[in-house]
Design an enzyme around this catalytic site. Structure first.
Site, PDB file in Angstrom:
ATOM      1  N   ASP A  15       0.818  -1.214   0.000  1.00 30.67           N
ATOM      2  CA  ASP A  15       0.000   0.000   0.000  1.00 30.67           C
ATOM      3  C   ASP A  15       0.854   1.268   0.000  1.00 30.67           C
ATOM      4  OD1 ASP A  15       1.097  -0.105   2.486  1.00 30.67           O
ATOM      5  OD2 ASP A  15      -0.794  -0.014   3.595  1.00 30.67           O
ATOM      6  N   CYS A  18       4.797  -0.008   2.846  1.00 29.24           N
ATOM      7  CA  CYS A  18       5.291  -1.308   3.313  1.00 29.24           C
ATOM      8  C   CYS A  18       6.551  -1.175   4.158  1.00 29.24           C
ATOM      9  CB  CYS A  18       5.518  -2.253   2.139  1.00 29.24           C
ATOM     10  SG  CYS A  18       6.678  -1.649   0.889  1.00 29.24           S
ATOM     11  N   HIS A 122       9.289  -3.720  -2.850  1.00 32.32           N
ATOM     12  CA  HIS A 122       8.440  -3.994  -1.690  1.00 32.32           C
ATOM     13  C   HIS A 122       9.253  -4.526  -0.514  1.00 32.32           C
ATOM     14  CE1 HIS A 122       4.711  -5.116   0.382  1.00 32.32           C
ATOM     15  NE2 HIS A 122       5.312  -6.242   0.698  1.00 32.32           N
ATOM     16  N   HIS A 209       6.078 -12.349  -4.170  1.00 31.73           N
ATOM     17  CA  HIS A 209       5.788 -13.765  -4.408  1.00 31.73           C
ATOM     18  C   HIS A 209       6.356 -14.174  -5.767  1.00 31.73           C
ATOM     19  CE1 HIS A 209       1.956 -13.100  -1.767  1.00 31.73           C
ATOM     20  NE2 HIS A 209       3.081 -13.040  -1.069  1.00 31.73           N
TER      21      HIS A 209
END
Length: 216
Positions: A15, A18, A122, A209
């Site tokens: 968002d 992080c 991130h 991921h």
């Protein structure tokens, strides 16, 4: 003394805050600290305009203070250095893309360290969990620094996790597909389906991921 167990990646929402929420988790076990920590950084910078000058910040001091309070803006090295000093602990930020560890606050002789993991876009938190799938409430996120400036067993486990994530990222990037625009993949972490290489890369960059399986 660190518990036995395994180092795990605790996912922080993507968002734009992080970094701050990852720091909040490893320092306070709170993934919603971004607004407060942005205020801490703005106050620190405003209090010392000589140190935090335009050359250092890349923008005038007053402009930076307004900028960092905007929840849409990302944090980086400057913010991690300030937060390390605020908490009085080293912050180790492991970069998945290079496996490099950037250590903030190491010159200050702090006695404890926390760990983050970063994929270029991130930040997530790293924690020592006593067993697989243990609840987050059992996480250890603050580690005593030994006389050799390491944190012992947990440091090796963290580096292994980073190297494994790095290998998965390289495999994901190098894998070739016959139809890169239309093949379908499912994220092995959150089970979200994506279509095409572009969506898969965007999902990997947003979440960290990199474990995808192709499906029909």
């Amino acid at each position: 003394m660190a518990m036995e167990g395994t180092v795990v990646r605790r996912v922080i929402p993507s968002d734009n805050s992080c970094l701050f929420n990852a720091v909040g988790y490893v320092m306070d076990h709170d993934k919603h600290r971004a607004p407060e920590l942005r205020q801490v950084i703005a106050a620190t910078v405003a209090s010392d305009p000589k140190k935090y000058n335009e050359v250092f910040l890349g923008k005038p001091n007053v402009d930076y203070c307004s900028w960092i309070l905007n929840s849409e803006k990302w944090g980086g090295a400057i913010e991690l250095s300030i937060l390390s000093a605020y908490y009085g602990r080293e912050i180790a930020a492991y970069d998945i893309q290079t496996t490099r560890c950037d250590l903030y606050g190491q010159e200050n002789g702090y006695k404890e360290r926390v760990m983050l993991i970063y994929d270029g876009l991130h930040y997530d938190a790293l924690a020592l969990s006593p067993f697989d799938n243990a609840p987050e409430e059992f996480d250890q996120t603050i580690f005593t620094i030994n006389s050799d400036r390491t944190i012992g067993h947990a440091e090796g486990l963290a580096l292994n996790l980073v190297k494994d994530s790095h290998r998965k990222l390289l495999h994901f990037r190098k894998r070739s597909y016959t139809d890169t625009a239309n093949f379908t993949l499912r994220c092995g972490v959150c089970q979200i389906g994506v279509i095409g290489q572009k969506e898969a890369v965007e999902h990997a960059q947003a979440t960290g991921h990199v474990n995808f399986q192709e499906y029909k």
